[in-house]
Design a protein around this motif. Structure first.
Motif, mmCIF file in Angstrom:
data_model
loop_
_atom_site.group_PDB
_atom_site.id
_atom_site.type_symbol
_atom_site.label_atom_id
_atom_site.label_comp_id
_atom_site.label_asym_id
_atom_site.label_seq_id
_atom_site.Cartn_x
_atom_site.Cartn_y
_atom_site.Cartn_z
ATOM 1 N N LYS A 3 33.562 14.067 27.612
ATOM 2 C CA LYS A 3 34.526 14.871 26.860
ATOM 3 C C LYS A 3 33.863 16.123 26.290
ATOM 4 O O LYS A 3 32.799 16.056 25.682
ATOM 5 C CB LYS A 3 35.136 14.042 25.744
ATOM 6 N N LYS A 4 34.532 17.241 26.504
ATOM 7 C CA LYS A 4 34.011 18.531 26.067
ATOM 8 C C LYS A 4 33.738 18.580 24.562
ATOM 9 O O LYS A 4 32.686 19.078 24.156
ATOM 10 C CB LYS A 4 34.979 19.631 26.501
ATOM 11 N N LEU A 50 27.310 22.943 34.165
ATOM 12 C CA LEU A 50 28.613 23.431 33.701
ATOM 13 C C LEU A 50 28.538 24.950 33.575
ATOM 14 O O LEU A 50 27.667 25.474 32.890
ATOM 15 C CB LEU A 50 28.966 22.809 32.355
ATOM 16 N N LEU A 57 30.421 17.340 23.536
ATOM 17 C CA LEU A 57 29.298 18.188 23.936
ATOM 18 C C LEU A 57 29.174 19.418 23.050
ATOM 19 O O LEU A 57 28.206 20.171 23.155
ATOM 20 C CB LEU A 57 29.459 18.624 25.396
ATOM 21 N N LEU A 75 31.220 22.006 23.154
ATOM 22 C CA LEU A 75 31.533 23.170 23.967
ATOM 23 C C LEU A 75 32.968 23.617 23.758
ATOM 24 O O LEU A 75 33.843 22.795 23.490
ATOM 25 C CB LEU A 75 31.318 22.853 25.452
ATOM 26 N N LEU A 112 36.018 21.043 33.850
ATOM 27 C CA LEU A 112 35.972 20.391 32.544
ATOM 28 C C LEU A 112 36.868 21.196 31.597
ATOM 29 O O LEU A 112 36.454 22.184 31.013
ATOM 30 C CB LEU A 112 34.535 20.337 32.021
ATOM 31 N N ASN A 113 38.160 20.796 31.547
ATOM 32 C CA ASN A 113 39.094 21.394 30.600
ATOM 33 C C ASN A 113 39.007 20.631 29.287
ATOM 34 O O ASN A 113 38.865 21.215 28.238
ATOM 35 C CB ASN A 113 40.521 21.347 31.136
ATOM 36 N N ASP A 114 39.106 19.315 29.373
ATOM 37 C CA ASP A 114 38.975 18.433 28.212
ATOM 38 C C ASP A 114 37.949 17.337 28.493
ATOM 39 O O ASP A 114 37.110 17.042 27.671
ATOM 40 C CB ASP A 114 40.325 17.821 27.855
ATOM 41 N N LYS A 115 38.049 16.757 29.710
ATOM 42 C CA LYS A 115 37.121 15.680 30.065
ATOM 43 C C LYS A 115 37.009 15.560 31.581
ATOM 44 O O LYS A 115 37.878 16.024 32.318
ATOM 45 C CB LYS A 115 37.567 14.351 29.469
ATOM 46 N N ASN A 150 36.687 26.515 29.135
ATOM 47 C CA ASN A 150 36.741 25.682 30.331
ATOM 48 C C ASN A 150 35.507 25.926 31.194
ATOM 49 O O ASN A 150 34.969 27.034 31.224
ATOM 50 C CB ASN A 150 38.014 25.979 31.128
ATOM 51 N N TYR A 151 35.092 24.895 31.911
ATOM 52 C CA TYR A 151 33.870 24.948 32.709
ATOM 53 C C TYR A 151 34.102 24.345 34.088
ATOM 54 O O TYR A 151 34.804 23.337 34.215
ATOM 55 C CB TYR A 151 32.741 24.153 32.030
ATOM 56 N N SER A 207 30.832 28.374 32.675
ATOM 57 C CA SER A 207 32.054 28.845 32.032
ATOM 58 C C SER A 207 32.940 29.574 33.036
ATOM 59 O O SER A 207 32.458 30.365 33.848
ATOM 60 C CB SER A 207 31.693 29.766 30.868
#
Length: 75
Positions: A30-31, A72, A34, A36, A54-57, A39-40, A74
């Motif tokens: 989950k972002k 990851l 981390l 962060l 990776l928007n949320d998880k 979005n990645y 950006s």
């Protein structure tokens, strides 16, 4: 599950996810955990493949004692 994070010179983030148990584990990376924002895109460094966004998880499945290393970037 243990997570290691390192900010890289190019602005991306390396994340290692380690399953220290003797059993297969499913894990949501989950972002917010981390620290962060944004979005990645996620790339598996050892498999040389895109893991997703990776928007949320991101859902990961780790074999016993397996480590997954993601880069990851950006977007």
């Amino acid at each position: 599950i243990k997570i290691y994070l390192k900010h890289l010179k190019d602005g991306s983030v390396a994340v290692a996810v380690f399953n220290s148990s003797g059993k297969e584990k499913k894990f949501d990376l989950k972002k917010p955990a981390l620290g962060l924002a944004g979005n990645y895109s996620a790339r598996d460094v050892w498999q040389h493949s895109e893991t997703g966004t990776l928007n949320d998880k991101i859902m990961l499945s780790l074999k016993p004692h397996e480590t997954i290393v993601l880069k990851l970037t950006s977007i």
